[in-house]
Design a protein around this motif. Structure first.
Motif, PDB file in Angstrom:
ATOM      1  N   LEU A  39       1.133  -1.270   0.090  1.00 22.64           N
ATOM      2  CA  LEU A  39      -0.069   0.228  -0.005  1.00 22.64           C
ATOM      3  C   LEU A  39       0.797   1.263  -0.097  1.00 22.64           C
ATOM      4  CD1 LEU A  39      -2.953  -0.923   2.746  1.00 22.64           C
ATOM      5  CD2 LEU A  39      -2.847  -0.820   0.015  1.00 22.64           C
ATOM      6  N   LEU A  40       1.854   1.180   0.581  1.00 18.25           N
ATOM      7  CA  LEU A  40       3.026   2.452   0.767  1.00 18.25           C
ATOM      8  C   LEU A  40       3.387   2.762  -0.776  1.00 18.25           C
ATOM      9  CD1 LEU A  40       4.403   4.395   2.383  1.00 18.25           C
ATOM     10  CD2 LEU A  40       6.287   2.685   2.496  1.00 18.25           C
ATOM     11  N   THR A  41       3.813   1.701  -1.593  1.00 17.54           N
ATOM     12  CA  THR A  41       4.213   1.741  -2.684  1.00 17.54           C
ATOM     13  C   THR A  41       3.427   2.426  -3.540  1.00 17.54           C
ATOM     14  OG1 THR A  41       5.867  -0.150  -2.562  1.00 17.54           O
ATOM     15  CG2 THR A  41       5.182   0.713  -4.534  1.00 17.54           C
ATOM     16  N   VAL A  42       1.983   1.733  -3.635  1.00 23.07           N
ATOM     17  CA  VAL A  42       0.874   2.263  -4.447  1.00 23.07           C
ATOM     18  C   VAL A  42       0.374   3.905  -4.103  1.00 23.07           C
ATOM     19  CG1 VAL A  42      -1.539   1.841  -5.134  1.00 23.07           C
ATOM     20  CG2 VAL A  42       0.027  -0.064  -4.596  1.00 23.07           C
ATOM     21  N   VAL A  43       0.262   4.018  -2.986  1.00 25.46           N
ATOM     22  CA  VAL A  43      -0.006   5.375  -2.401  1.00 25.46           C
ATOM     23  C   VAL A  43       1.089   6.298  -2.904  1.00 25.46           C
ATOM     24  CG1 VAL A  43      -0.627   6.932  -0.552  1.00 25.46           C
ATOM     25  CG2 VAL A  43      -1.598   4.567  -0.592  1.00 25.46           C
ATOM     26  N   ILE A  50       4.543  12.572   0.296  1.00 25.11           N
ATOM     27  CA  ILE A  50       5.274  11.258   0.042  1.00 25.11           C
ATOM     28  C   ILE A  50       6.562  11.115   1.162  1.00 25.11           C
ATOM     29  CG2 ILE A  50       6.679  10.259  -1.503  1.00 25.11           C
ATOM     30  CD1 ILE A  50       5.257  11.454  -3.789  1.00 25.11           C
ATOM     31  N   TYR A  51       7.006  12.290   1.317  1.00 26.26           N
ATOM     32  CA  TYR A  51       7.984  11.994   2.420  1.00 26.26           C
ATOM     33  C   TYR A  51       7.662  11.807   3.696  1.00 26.26           C
ATOM     34  CZ  TYR A  51      11.687  13.731   5.598  1.00 26.26           C
ATOM     35  OH  TYR A  51      12.476  13.966   6.800  1.00 26.26           O
ATOM     36  N   TYR A 100       8.595   4.930  -8.422  1.00 26.22           N
ATOM     37  CA  TYR A 100       8.452   3.620  -8.590  1.00 26.22           C
ATOM     38  C   TYR A 100       9.471   2.590  -8.609  1.00 26.22           C
ATOM     39  CZ  TYR A 100       6.589  -0.563 -10.856  1.00 26.22           C
ATOM     40  OH  TYR A 100       6.367  -1.968 -11.268  1.00 26.22           O
ATOM     41  N   LEU A 101      10.596   2.945  -9.257  1.00 30.05           N
ATOM     42  CA  LEU A 101      11.600   2.134  -9.556  1.00 30.05           C
ATOM     43  C   LEU A 101      12.380   2.249  -8.114  1.00 30.05           C
ATOM     44  CD1 LEU A 101      12.912   3.288 -13.027  1.00 30.05           C
ATOM     45  CD2 LEU A 101      11.728   1.197 -12.322  1.00 30.05           C
ATOM     46  N   LEU A 102      12.484   3.216  -7.409  1.00 31.40           N
ATOM     47  CA  LEU A 102      13.148   3.152  -6.172  1.00 31.40           C
ATOM     48  C   LEU A 102      12.549   2.470  -4.995  1.00 31.40           C
ATOM     49  CD1 LEU A 102      15.150   5.021  -4.121  1.00 31.40           C
ATOM     50  CD2 LEU A 102      13.264   6.177  -3.496  1.00 31.40           C
ATOM     51  N   GLY A 122       8.009  -4.913 -11.131  1.00 29.75           N
ATOM     52  CA  GLY A 122       6.738  -5.305 -10.294  1.00 29.75           C
ATOM     53  C   GLY A 122       7.147  -6.872  -9.707  1.00 29.75           C
ATOM     54  N   ILE A 123       7.613  -7.638 -10.780  1.00 31.74           N
ATOM     55  CA  ILE A 123       7.784  -8.925 -10.209  1.00 31.74           C
ATOM     56  C   ILE A 123       9.088  -9.153  -9.486  1.00 31.74           C
ATOM     57  CG2 ILE A 123       8.772 -11.156 -11.297  1.00 31.74           C
ATOM     58  CD1 ILE A 123       7.311 -10.584 -14.007  1.00 31.74           C
ATOM     59  N   TYR A 124      10.049  -8.036  -9.836  1.00 31.78           N
ATOM     60  CA  TYR A 124      11.218  -8.242  -8.791  1.00 31.78           C
ATOM     61  C   TYR A 124      10.649  -7.813  -7.456  1.00 31.78           C
ATOM     62  CZ  TYR A 124      16.024  -6.949  -6.974  1.00 31.78           C
ATOM     63  OH  TYR A 124      16.830  -6.781  -6.319  1.00 31.78           O
TER      64      TYR A 124
END
Length: 396
Positions: free
Chosen positions: A29-33, A77-78, A164-166, A370-372
């Motif tokens: 959820l943190l990644t998505v938000v 975000i921060y 997203y990559l981070l 995403g798979i990673y």
């Protein structure tokens, strides 16, 4: 302490606790938000000025409407990233090791960590009390996330994609472990803009400051400067010969390199980190990104200094992962180079003409990371990782 640690890592069987499966949702959820918030950030017009630095002639002082909206989204975000990191407890396989080291530092006894880290820990314990370790972890979370987010703001022309990559690349979540190293990594990422500006004095000062907390970051001084030099010149035969000679030294001079490494890190010799294993996942990431660079050669990085700089860092990373398996914790060495992927990949797509092939490549990159990320989540329960289950002091 052993009893407490065992209790905190035990999955709950109902009641108010968070089970192992549910706690993984915190990271998802943190990644998505945060990525959704990142979509509100339009940084394309401002990144060239941030990288160039100095006075921005032709612009009105203060923030325009888009910059204000960017600042609100980036601040949100921060706060989210810092909250999850700073409020953790018993997350990471070295969490209690750090806590024990905090106590030794407060007692004035010897620890292997650097002087800057020791000084901050001693100061924090004088301020908050002996063995009050939560504020220490919180402080390093606040500062580490700041440098990550500030680097994204200054260098990420496609902020949401870079974020997203981070996140899916594991850099943020791994910073919940190995506190000193990931602070130094965040400083190295932030300092890249000074290399691109040609402000090498500022770059070296920032790296020296990071070395007070993890001296391995000193490696980036010759590496980043070499990448900047190669990015700015037309390659000649002697450049290829020098590169081939360096690769040969990695293959045939491993014992000499190991002696240098063990001089600075003697406790790594014959340790669990001195395994000599290849990091196939990171090799595949480097190969995939470099292949994407070849596809986008003319449009995206042939005449783009920043992308060429990031390209050479990834090339160096591939060499390290393929030929440097003798280096203990080789992944950490390579991260100083391949973390630039979070800027390189969006930069390649930003310059490339839109079309079905470009969209296909974009979907492929997003799917691969995403798979990673899914594989990382599954591995976070391992005893030598312990980033899951996620626990925090507010609810536990």
């Amino acid at each position: 302490m052993a009893e407490r640690s065992r209790f905190l890592f035990e999955p709950s069987k109902g009641g108010m606790g968070i089970s192992m499966e549910q706690s993984a949702l915190v990271y998802i959820l943190l990644t998505v938000v945060t990525v959704a918030l990142g979509l509100w950030v339009d940084n394309r017009e401002y990144v060239p000025d941030y990288i160039r630095g100095g006075r921005q002639f032709g612009r009105m002082p203060g923030y325009d409407r888009q910059q204000a909206r960017n600042m609100i989204a980036i601040s949100a975000i921060y706060c989210l990233l810092t909250a999850v990191s700073a409020c953790r407890i018993a997350v990471g396989n070295d969490y209690w090791v750090y806590r024990d080291n905090f106590k030794l530092i407060a007692q004035g006894r010897y620890v292997s960590s650097e002087v800057g880290f020791n000084y901050i820990v001693k100061w924090m314990q004088q301020l908050f009390g002996y063995d009050n370790y939560l504020p220490v972890f919180a402080l390093f979370s606040i500062v580490t996330v700041f440098f990550f987010v500030k680097a994204l703001r200054d260098q990420g022309s496609c902020f949401a994609f870079s974020l997203y990559l981070l996140m899916t690349g594991g850099y943020y979540f791994n910073s919940l472990n190995s506190v000193r190293y990931y602070f130094a990594l965040a400083v190295a990422l932030y300092s890249m803009k000074y290399v691109l500006r040609g402000e090498y004095g500022k770059f070296i000062l920032w790296i020296l400051a990071g070395a007070l907390f993890h001296k391995s970051v000193l490696l980036v001084i010759p590496v980043y400067l070499s990448a900047r030099f190669l990015a700015a010149v037309r390659l000649k035969k002697w450049h290829y010969m020098a590169g081939g000679f360096f690769v040969a030294t990695l293959i045939f001079g491993q014992n000499y390199y190991r002696e240098i490494i063990f001089y600075f890190y003697p406790y790594y010799r014959d340790s669990m980190f001195d395994s000599g294993e290849l990091s196939y996942a990171n090799i595949m990431k480097c190969v995939g990104v470099l292949a994407l660079c070849l596809v986008c050669y003319r449009q995206a990085w042939k005449d783009e200094l920043a992308n060429r700089f990031y390209f050479f860092l990834n090339l160096f990373g591939l060499v390290v992962y393929c030929c440097g398996s003798f280096i203990p914790e080789v992944s950490r060495v390579g991260y100083y180079m391949i973390i630039s992927q979070i800027f390189l990949i969006p930069g390649l797509f930003r310059k490339r003409e839109k079309g079905w092939f470009s969209r296909l490549c974009g979907v492929g990159v997003i799917g691969a990371f995403g798979i990673y990320f899914w594989m990382l989540l599954k591995g976070m329960y391992a005893v030598d990782v312990r980033l899951l289950p996620y626990l925090n002091w507010i609810f536990h």
